[in-house]
Design an enzyme around this catalytic site. Structure first.
Site, PDB file in Angstrom:
ATOM      1  N   ASP A 307      46.489  47.881  56.463  1.00 55.27           N
ATOM      2  CA  ASP A 307      46.631  46.429  56.379  1.00 55.27           C
ATOM      3  C   ASP A 307      47.610  46.122  55.241  1.00 55.27           C
ATOM      4  O   ASP A 307      48.039  47.002  54.488  1.00 55.27           O
ATOM      5  CB  ASP A 307      45.259  45.770  56.160  1.00 55.27           C
ATOM      6  CG  ASP A 307      45.251  44.309  56.579  1.00 55.27           C
ATOM      7  OD1 ASP A 307      44.172  43.774  56.897  1.00 55.27           O
ATOM      8  OD2 ASP A 307      46.344  43.685  56.605  1.00 55.27           O
ATOM      9  N   GLU A 504      41.294  34.122  56.348  1.00 54.06           N
ATOM     10  CA  GLU A 504      40.825  35.226  55.508  1.00 54.06           C
ATOM     11  C   GLU A 504      39.909  34.750  54.384  1.00 54.06           C
ATOM     12  O   GLU A 504      39.112  33.836  54.564  1.00 54.06           O
ATOM     13  CB  GLU A 504      42.047  36.024  55.011  1.00 54.06           C
ATOM     14  CG  GLU A 504      42.888  36.577  56.160  1.00 54.06           C
ATOM     15  CD  GLU A 504      43.903  37.618  55.731  1.00 54.06           C
ATOM     16  OE1 GLU A 504      45.058  37.545  56.151  1.00 54.06           O
ATOM     17  OE2 GLU A 504      43.533  38.529  54.971  1.00 54.06           O
TER      18      GLU A 504
END
Ligand code: GLC
Length: 613
Positions: A307, A504
């Site tokens: 990521d 997020e």
């Protein structure tokens, strides 16, 4: 080798091109004769990979494992550093931000990649997580939590196909989707990226992978899909984004692994590693789960990508060290997403191979995996954008599909006295709420920008516009965001309330999960005049509304519907009856979080609940 426009087999060649070709003015680009075996599309992919690998220097192999962000590289950098991949982070777009600009940008980067001695095409990744959501004008579909409410694998596959067409029309060939997270605590800011709180729902909806990739890679709109985030991202304690998932291995396997097994069985081309930890060990350095379980036990043959700066987190300190690079690559990460520090990464990785900390066999395995997908996608033969798909971006057909998905995602939770469906004719309706006339709010995060934003951010139909379009000439629709002006002459009031966009960790809710003061005040204003009040909740998760619910006549969970708000009106007026069912258990109180099916707690509404007409 002279690359030809990618996917030229896609649509029928335009009449103009045929005419011109016929008169010999421009012969269709002929496929260049293969100079080396790897350039021969008639050879089996493993043979092409082996031949290419045998010709690559260490630097070329390291370049293939490096993914940089578009804003920190030039096309010349791809040539100089042999970069194998570029990404757009959330909201990272060319200017002007439209489909043609994206295709031009993609092709320019690709020319940089092909200007290298071996002409290995780059692969471009981005998050098209609910449509081609970085592109203004693209169709924005409901976020995954709404698709989970549809329980419709075929619909979700169709959506994957539509997204693949729009993504292909801009050149992009890799989608960092679907998120197959199993969201266990609704406090988590990424709850809306989850199809559901139990593994069965995301597992069933891995059909989106087939939609994105096609039955096999290499089709005219085939886009590499990404199962993310491996493993246990939705199971962290407290719903803390990038936090710690404290579970036994048996629980981790039972709850979080099945969707990845389903994805691997569907041939998903890539897997992205989670920022989170499992029992205190960061996933980005977890060799057992990445190599032994994912690649070994599950037989995943695609490639693993980290990521965004994910390797930086392995030791808990900012930035990455040589030890972290070695830990990540040796754990089984094949491509590293180093958006800006990609030059440092390249030199560090080279040093870690040269000093023996990373075996060349691991580098070769990573390259085999990456190159296999590039060959299977057809990138060597068709590296450039097939512009015949560009007009599909935001097309009427895709918007119609999105509207159908919005309809099917609506979950009716209360309908006292059958106040719904509303009559379309000879009615008088008052509409209020901050999310009634706001494309940005109804689309949520990951829309045009990373966090999303309120306002008229991209073309679409707001819920209010959908309501106005749904009613007959004899019906009055009045809108005021706060409800000011309502009186007893109205037959019903619709309050479209809920959350504003986030993504997020910025969406983690550690405190209250109630409606905000403005929403509560708006609903109170409507209730005071005694007309039936229908609450439409536009949110990325269940909210704590049990205390207020008795004062509402109806409640419709709309989730984050995207650009086609008319789908909500279709259900409000009974054009279609509501069929959605809860993908997540709905708390009775925030004190119950986490609350999930089978945990013995008594919810306000159980997973699977949903009324109809
Ligand atoms: C983000 C997300 C991930 C996304 C990646 C690239 O931080 O965690 O889902 O694919 O970065 O944008």
């Amino acid at each position: 080798m002279i690359p030809v426009p990618r996917r030229r087999i896609a649509g029928p060649p335009s009449l103009a091109l045929l005419l011109v070709a016929l008169v010999g003015l421009v012969a269709p680009p002929a496929a260049a004769a293969a100079t080396y075996p790897y350039q021969d599309p008639t050879l089996p992919v493993p043979n092409r990979v082996a031949d290419l690998l045998s010709r690559m220097t260490l630097d070329e192999k390291i370049g293939q494992m490096t993914q940089a962000e578009r804003g920190s590289v030039t096309a010349a950098d791809l040539t100089t550093y042999r970069l194998g991949s570029i990404l757009s982070g959330g909201g990272s777009a060319p200017s002007p931000n439209n489909a043609t600009s994206w295709a031009d940008m993609y092709d320019a980067f690709q020319r940089g990649a092909l200007a290298t001695p071996l002409a290995i095409p780059m692969i471009y990744g981005m998050d098209a997580v609910h449509g081609h959501n970085n592109v203004v004008g693209a169709t924005i579909f409901p976020h995954n939590i709404g698709l989970g409410a549809t329980r419709d694998p075929a619909l979700v596959q169709q959506i994957g196909q539509a997204v693949a067409e729009e993504v292909s029309g801009t050149g992009v060939d890799w989608d960092f989707a679907p998120c197959l997270c199993v969201a266990r605590n609704d406090r988590w800011g990424r709850t809306y990226e989850s199809f559901g709180e139990t593994p069965d729902i995301p597992s069933d909806l891995t059909t989106v992978i087939t939609g994105l990739q096609g039955p096999s890679l290499g089709g005219p709109t085939s886009v590499l899909a990404t199962a993310k985030h491996y493993l246990g991202d939705g199971g962290t304690t407290g719903g803390d984004d990038q936090g710690n998932t404290e579970l036994s291995e048996a629980e981790l396997r039972a709850i979080h692994l099945p969707p990845f097994q389903a994805a691997v069985q569907r041939g998903v081309g890539s897997v992205m590693i989670s920022y989170s930890s499992w029992n205190g060990v960061k996933m980005h350095g977890h060799q057992y789960l990445i190599s032994t379980v994912l690649k070994g036990e599950l037989g995943f043959s695609g490639f693993v990508v980290s990521d965004w700066n994910g390797i930086d987190q392995i030791d808990g300190s900012p930035g990455f060290t040589a030890a972290e690079v070695a830990a990540a690559v040796n754990a089984g990460i094949d491509m590293v997403m180093v958006p800006t520090a990609w030059k440092t990464f390249i030199s560090t990785l080279r040093a870690e191979v040269q000093n023996g900390h990373i075996p060349l066999s691991r580098i070769d395995d990573a390259n085999r995996r990456i190159l296999t997908k590039k060959f299977e996608l057809g990138l060597f033969e068709r590296p450039f954008t097939d512009r015949s798909w560009t007009p599909t971006v935001g097309s009427a057909a895709h918007r119609a599909l999105a509207r159908q998905a919005v309809r099917q995602s609506q979950v009716l939770l209360k309908n006292a006295g059958g106040v719904l469906p509303l009559a379309r004719d000879n009615n008088k309706i008052f509409v209020a709420g901050k999310n009634a006339d706001n494309i940005g709010n109804q689309s949520g995060g990951w829309t045009i920008s990373w966090q999303g934003s309120s306002g008229n951010i991209t073309p679409g139909t707001t819920i209010l516009q959908g309501i106005r379009a749904a009613v007959g000439p004899g019906t009055t629709v009045t809108y005021n965001q706060r409800g000011t002006g309502i009186d007893g002459s109205y037959r019903a009031a619709i309050a479209v309330v809920g959350e504003t966009p986030y993504a997020e960790g910025q969406g983690d809710r550690t405190g209250s999960m109630s409606l905000d003061r403005d929403d509560l005040r708006t609903i109170s204003t409507l209730r005071k005049v005694g007309v039936p009040v229908i609450v439409v909740l536009v949110s990325g998760r269940p909210l704590d509304i049990a205390a207020e619910l008795p004062g509402w006549d109806a409640l419709l969970a709309s989730w984050l519907p995207g650009t086609e708000g008319a789908g909500v009106a279709d259900v409000l007026f009974g054009v279609t009856a509501p069929t959605g069912t809860l993908p997540m258990t709905w708390m009775n109180s925030v004190s119950q979080q986490p609350i999930n099916a089978g945990d013995g707690q008594v919810p306000l509404f159980p997973q699977g609940y949903g009324l109809t007409y």
